[in-house]
Scaffold this active site. Sequence first.
Site, PDB file in Angstrom:
ATOM      1  N   ASP A 154      -1.739  -2.261   6.314  1.00 60.12           N
ATOM      2  CA  ASP A 154      -0.693  -2.766   5.417  1.00 60.12           C
ATOM      3  C   ASP A 154       0.702  -2.331   5.867  1.00 60.12           C
ATOM      4  O   ASP A 154       1.635  -2.315   5.067  1.00 60.12           O
ATOM      5  CB  ASP A 154      -0.956  -2.277   3.984  1.00 60.12           C
ATOM      6  CG  ASP A 154      -1.116  -0.760   3.905  1.00 60.12           C
ATOM      7  OD1 ASP A 154      -0.931  -0.078   4.939  1.00 60.12           O
ATOM      8  OD2 ASP A 154      -1.428  -0.246   2.817  1.00 60.12           O
ATOM      9  N   ASN A 196      -7.313  -5.087  -2.893  1.00 61.73           N
ATOM     10  CA  ASN A 196      -8.639  -5.393  -2.351  1.00 61.73           C
ATOM     11  C   ASN A 196      -9.741  -5.092  -3.362  1.00 61.73           C
ATOM     12  O   ASN A 196     -10.692  -5.871  -3.515  1.00 61.73           O
ATOM     13  CB  ASN A 196      -8.880  -4.590  -1.066  1.00 61.73           C
ATOM     14  CG  ASN A 196      -8.137  -5.164   0.122  1.00 61.73           C
ATOM     15  OD1 ASN A 196      -7.912  -6.365   0.214  1.00 61.73           O
ATOM     16  ND2 ASN A 196      -7.752  -4.297   1.051  1.00 61.73           N
TER      17      ASN A 196
END
Length: 295
Positions: free
Chosen positions: A218, A183
């Site tokens: 995740d 990210n």
Amino acid sequence: MTTQPIRLLLIEDNPGDARLIQETLRDAPVNVELEHADSLKKGFALLDEWRFDAVLLDLSLPDSHGLGTVSRTRQQAPELPIVVLTGLNDETTALQAMREGAQDYLIKGHVDSALLLRAIRYAIERNRMQSALHALSLLDDLTGIYNRRGFMTLAEHQMKLARRRLVGFYLIFIDLDGMKLINDQYGHPAGDRALIATAQLLSDTFRGSDVVARMGGDEFAVVTTEANGHGPAPIIARLETAVCRYNAQHPADPPLSISCGAVFFDPEQEVPLENLIEEADRIMYENKRAKAACR
């Protein structure tokens, strides 16, 4: 064009009432296939063996009586609509039966073929709509696989099946390594693509009958019976090979890396699902730390 038959399971211990239902459905303008069981135990055996579209259920059986019969049948076959057939002309009981999961409630002796068939068709359609709405709440918006709620629902059902059949399964907890780095370096759209790709790899690696879910962030989880007798190592190795293949085929994308932890559910042990998840999560983090230490 041939209309598919409606497959029904009638659970009714009174031979006269069963015969009356059979004769009533024989007059129906559509093809109806009816299987009959005279106890809840025999009905459950047929539900395990065959596919049905709906269950016609008497509330007074040799091995089950009252509204508990509805709830037990719902637990056994949560995906099937139930139409209660009873001699009790009691609105309170009818409403309670609907709360327990029945789709409709019909009084014996007051049902003709048109009314019975209409009740069955409406029950099937209402159940289909409810299932579709329920499925939406069980799926992860980003990846399309099950979310945590879906996983908990289906894994609990798998535990009940495992205990009844005395066949265990593995619960595998999977973490996508380096999600924050992806990210930060590539942007959140790249992070979303990584999550979608991981979900697709899991779906491709495991069987359609396995439960594959994104637990949040995740983290992913899988319930699989495939590794029984061989341990989870072969299937985890296959998943890691699929990840390596994906990275080779997508050199421009951030490389994927996963860490896994697996635990076995013994159907003869009373272990809560949350405990299995916590143990698999703990093993996964141990493996993740060991992997980081080797770099």
